[in-house]
Motif scaffolding. Structure first.
Motif, PDB file in Angstrom:
ATOM      1  N   ARG A  86       0.884  -1.166   0.000  1.00  0.00           N
ATOM      2  CA  ARG A  86       0.000   0.000   0.000  1.00  0.00           C
ATOM      3  C   ARG A  86       0.918   1.212   0.000  1.00  0.00           C
ATOM      4  NH1 ARG A  86      -5.232   0.642   1.336  1.00  0.00           N
ATOM      5  NH2 ARG A  86      -5.303  -1.461   2.190  1.00  0.00           N
ATOM      6  N   ILE A  87       0.758   2.060  -0.998  1.00  0.00           N
ATOM      7  CA  ILE A  87       1.705   3.156  -1.208  1.00  0.00           C
ATOM      8  C   ILE A  87       1.383   4.309  -0.267  1.00  0.00           C
ATOM      9  CG2 ILE A  87       2.593   4.810  -2.892  1.00  0.00           C
ATOM     10  CD1 ILE A  87       1.833   2.720  -5.063  1.00  0.00           C
ATOM     11  N   GLU A  88       2.359   4.645   0.565  1.00  0.00           N
ATOM     12  CA  GLU A  88       2.208   5.769   1.494  1.00  0.00           C
ATOM     13  C   GLU A  88       3.356   6.761   1.354  1.00  0.00           C
ATOM     14  OE1 GLU A  88      -0.421   6.211   3.109  1.00  0.00           O
ATOM     15  OE2 GLU A  88      -1.370   4.227   3.110  1.00  0.00           O
ATOM     16  N   GLY A  89       4.216   6.542   0.354  1.00  0.00           N
ATOM     17  CA  GLY A  89       5.374   7.409   0.135  1.00  0.00           C
ATOM     18  C   GLY A  89       6.001   7.052  -1.199  1.00  0.00           C
ATOM     19  N   ALA A  94       8.764   1.749  -0.884  1.00  0.00           N
ATOM     20  CA  ALA A  94       7.771   0.717  -0.571  1.00  0.00           C
ATOM     21  C   ALA A  94       8.186  -0.634  -1.137  1.00  0.00           C
ATOM     22  CB  ALA A  94       6.408   1.125  -1.108  1.00  0.00           C
ATOM     23  N   LEU A  95       8.736  -0.652  -2.344  1.00  0.00           N
ATOM     24  CA  LEU A  95       9.131  -1.920  -2.956  1.00  0.00           C
ATOM     25  C   LEU A  95      10.383  -2.496  -2.302  1.00  0.00           C
ATOM     26  CD1 LEU A  95       8.344  -1.244  -6.717  1.00  0.00           C
ATOM     27  CD2 LEU A  95       7.273  -2.938  -5.218  1.00  0.00           C
ATOM     28  N   VAL A  96      11.280  -1.644  -1.832  1.00  0.00           N
ATOM     29  CA  VAL A  96      12.435  -2.140  -1.074  1.00  0.00           C
ATOM     30  C   VAL A  96      11.970  -2.815   0.204  1.00  0.00           C
ATOM     31  CG1 VAL A  96      14.452  -1.430   0.276  1.00  0.00           C
ATOM     32  CG2 VAL A  96      14.126  -0.545  -2.037  1.00  0.00           C
ATOM     33  N   GLN A  97      11.005  -2.195   0.895  1.00  0.00           N
ATOM     34  CA  GLN A  97      10.476  -2.786   2.125  1.00  0.00           C
ATOM     35  C   GLN A  97       9.743  -4.100   1.858  1.00  0.00           C
ATOM     36  OE1 GLN A  97       8.088   0.433   3.657  1.00  0.00           O
ATOM     37  NE2 GLN A  97       9.835   1.459   4.628  1.00  0.00           N
ATOM     38  N   ARG A 127      -1.334   8.403  -2.354  1.00  0.00           N
ATOM     39  CA  ARG A 127      -1.335   7.655  -1.092  1.00  0.00           C
ATOM     40  C   ARG A 127      -2.579   6.773  -1.016  1.00  0.00           C
ATOM     41  NH1 ARG A 127       2.325   9.179   2.740  1.00  0.00           N
ATOM     42  NH2 ARG A 127       3.447  11.141   2.363  1.00  0.00           N
ATOM     43  N   GLY A 128      -2.384   5.541  -0.616  1.00  0.00           N
ATOM     44  CA  GLY A 128      -3.493   4.604  -0.521  1.00  0.00           C
ATOM     45  C   GLY A 128      -3.634   3.716  -1.746  1.00  0.00           C
ATOM     46  N   ASP A 129      -2.948   4.073  -2.867  1.00  0.00           N
ATOM     47  CA  ASP A 129      -2.932   3.167  -4.021  1.00  0.00           C
ATOM     48  C   ASP A 129      -2.261   1.855  -3.605  1.00  0.00           C
ATOM     49  OD1 ASP A 129      -4.044   5.168  -5.522  1.00  0.00           O
ATOM     50  OD2 ASP A 129      -2.262   5.603  -6.710  1.00  0.00           O
ATOM     51  N   THR A 130      -2.676   0.767  -4.221  1.00  0.00           N
ATOM     52  CA  THR A 130      -2.065  -0.528  -3.890  1.00  0.00           C
ATOM     53  C   THR A 130      -1.461  -1.152  -5.130  1.00  0.00           C
ATOM     54  OG1 THR A 130      -4.109  -1.791  -4.221  1.00  0.00           O
ATOM     55  CG2 THR A 130      -3.697  -0.909  -2.002  1.00  0.00           C
ATOM     56  N   LEU A 131      -0.454  -1.988  -4.888  1.00  0.00           N
ATOM     57  CA  LEU A 131       0.300  -2.591  -5.983  1.00  0.00           C
ATOM     58  C   LEU A 131       0.691  -4.010  -5.602  1.00  0.00           C
ATOM     59  CD1 LEU A 131       1.826  -2.069  -8.725  1.00  0.00           C
ATOM     60  CD2 LEU A 131       3.796  -1.396  -7.327  1.00  0.00           C
ATOM     61  N   ASP A 132       0.432  -4.948  -6.510  1.00  0.00           N
ATOM     62  CA  ASP A 132       0.856  -6.340  -6.346  1.00  0.00           C
ATOM     63  C   ASP A 132       1.682  -6.716  -7.565  1.00  0.00           C
ATOM     64  OD1 ASP A 132      -0.881  -7.305  -3.921  1.00  0.00           O
ATOM     65  OD2 ASP A 132      -2.286  -6.278  -5.260  1.00  0.00           O
ATOM     66  N   VAL A 133       2.860  -7.307  -7.330  1.00  0.00           N
ATOM     67  CA  VAL A 133       3.792  -7.621  -8.410  1.00  0.00           C
ATOM     68  C   VAL A 133       4.308  -9.048  -8.252  1.00  0.00           C
ATOM     69  CG1 VAL A 133       5.930  -6.953  -9.569  1.00  0.00           C
ATOM     70  CG2 VAL A 133       4.538  -5.204  -8.452  1.00  0.00           C
ATOM     71  N   LEU A 134       4.309  -9.809  -9.342  1.00  0.00           N
ATOM     72  CA  LEU A 134       4.975 -11.107  -9.402  1.00  0.00           C
ATOM     73  C   LEU A 134       6.258 -10.924 -10.199  1.00  0.00           C
ATOM     74  CD1 LEU A 134       2.136 -13.669 -10.222  1.00  0.00           C
ATOM     75  CD2 LEU A 134       3.418 -13.499  -8.096  1.00  0.00           C
ATOM     76  N   TYR A 135       7.392 -11.323  -9.617  1.00  0.00           N
ATOM     77  CA  TYR A 135       8.658 -11.091 -10.298  1.00  0.00           C
ATOM     78  C   TYR A 135       9.636 -12.233 -10.034  1.00  0.00           C
ATOM     79  CZ  TYR A 135      10.498  -9.688  -5.708  1.00  0.00           C
ATOM     80  OH  TYR A 135      10.887  -9.674  -4.392  1.00  0.00           O
TER      81      TYR A 135
END
Length: 343
Positions: A86-89, A94-97, A127-135
């Motif tokens: 969930r993007i807050e910054g 966020a992807l590193v975390q 803020r509040g956008d969400t992202l799911d990634v398969l990699y």
């Protein structure tokens, strides 16, 4: 004659009490053992006692129950990883975390190449956008992204893209759920065959052109009729390069950078037609991977977006490919699982 042997007298009389006592002792011990066993078993729960007797009757010791194997993570079994945020910054943070510092920064760059076709990056990621990634991690290469699901507050939609290689084609591309390509294509494009667009003017990087990732030796054409103004200037950064000035008074200039070695026929002052072969893509100058940098300018300083200057379209999968693509979408959706927004 046999000698006379001393007379020893008759055989001794057997005591009748000896065998009786011995038998009594044995029977008593047996009876006591049975009483002791019954008393012991009386203190044991019925199910345990029955199991013990059965095991003893079989002459074996009951084995401890074997625990069932732990369930396999289907994402790991597929050789992939999943990042759900969930993007807050900043997106990269966020992807590193969600992954780690070794893959997170590169993963952010690759994911951005899909997001830019839905929103402007970073301004329209909210803020509040969400992202799911398969990699998939790859040693000494950027990660390979197989699926992206992005829930955007800006558009109010859930956007999805899937990596798929159509049968008979060399390059995998990203497709929308219906089978259309994610990326727009240009009419009268300087390059027809490429793997992916890796940079756009609207991706927030401040890049002045469009980068097409393509193998060295891919044909590069003139997008319009014009005159060659110069070649191979600022070679350390640009590598082999060409500047083409459009004919007809519009004054647009096209720059082609990082080309393979130029044909000797390409000289300043040479006139070319739209669609004419100019050179081949390469990996020269300040280039980290084989690609073509295509840049449009007006006058000396105004940068133009090629996707605004060219007519654009989206290519679609052939009908014969749809079954395989739909099956791959179903597989990847299963691995993506529930969106982080629904948790």
């Amino acid at each position: 004659m046999r000698p006379n042997l001393p007379t020893l007298g008759g055989p001794p009389k057997r005591n009748p009490f000896g065998p009786v006592v011995a038998v009594s002792v044995i029977l008593g011990a047996a009876a006591g053992g049975v009483w002791w066993w019954k008393q012991r078993m009386a203190d044991v729960p019925m199910d345990v006692a029955s199991q013990t007797v059965t095991a003893l009757d079989a002459g074996t010791v009951a084995a401890a129950p074997v625990a069932p194997p732990a369930p396999t993570d289907p994402v790991k079994a597929a050789g992939l990883e999943r990042a759900s945020i969930r993007i807050e910054g900043p997106l990269e943070t966020a992807l590193v975390q969600a992954s780690d510092a070794t893959v997170g920064p590169a993963l952010a760059q690759v994911v951005t190449r899909t997001l830019v076709w839905w929103v402007r990056v970073p301004g329209e990621i909210l803020r509040g956008d969400t992202l799911d990634v398969l990699y998939q991690r790859r040693p000494n290469e950027e990660p390979l992204v197989y699926a992206v699901r992005f829930v955007s507050g800006k558009t109010g939609q859930t956007h999805r893209a899937y990596r798929f290689t159509p049968a008979g084609e060399t390059n995998a591309r990203y497709y929308l759920p219906g089978g259309d390509e994610l990326e727009l294509r240009m009419e009268k494009s300087p390059i027809d065959s490429y793997e992916q667009i890796t940079s756009l003017l609207r991706d927030g990087r401040g890049h002045k052109g469009v980068d097409f990732r393509a193998p060295v030796g891919t044909t590069v054409r003139a997008p319009f009729a014009g005159v060659i103004k110069r070649k191979n200037w600022n070679f350390g950064s640009n590598g082999n390069c060409i500047e083409l000035v459009e004919s007809g008074g519009k004054g647009r200039r096209a720059l082609f950078l990082h080309l393979a070695e130029l044909p000797k026929s390409i000289q300043p002052g040479m006139r070319v037609n739209a669609g004419q072969v100019l050179a081949q893509s390469g990996n020269t100058g300040h280039s980290f991977a084989p690609h073509l940098h295509y840049q449009l300018m007006l006058g000396e300083n105004r940068v133009l977006d090629p996707f605004d200057q060219h007519k654009t379209f989206r290519a679609s999968l052939a009908a014969a490919q749809k079954g395989a693509f739909d099956a791959e979408v179903q597989r990847l959706d299963g691995l993506l699982g529930t969106s982080v927004a629904g948790k």
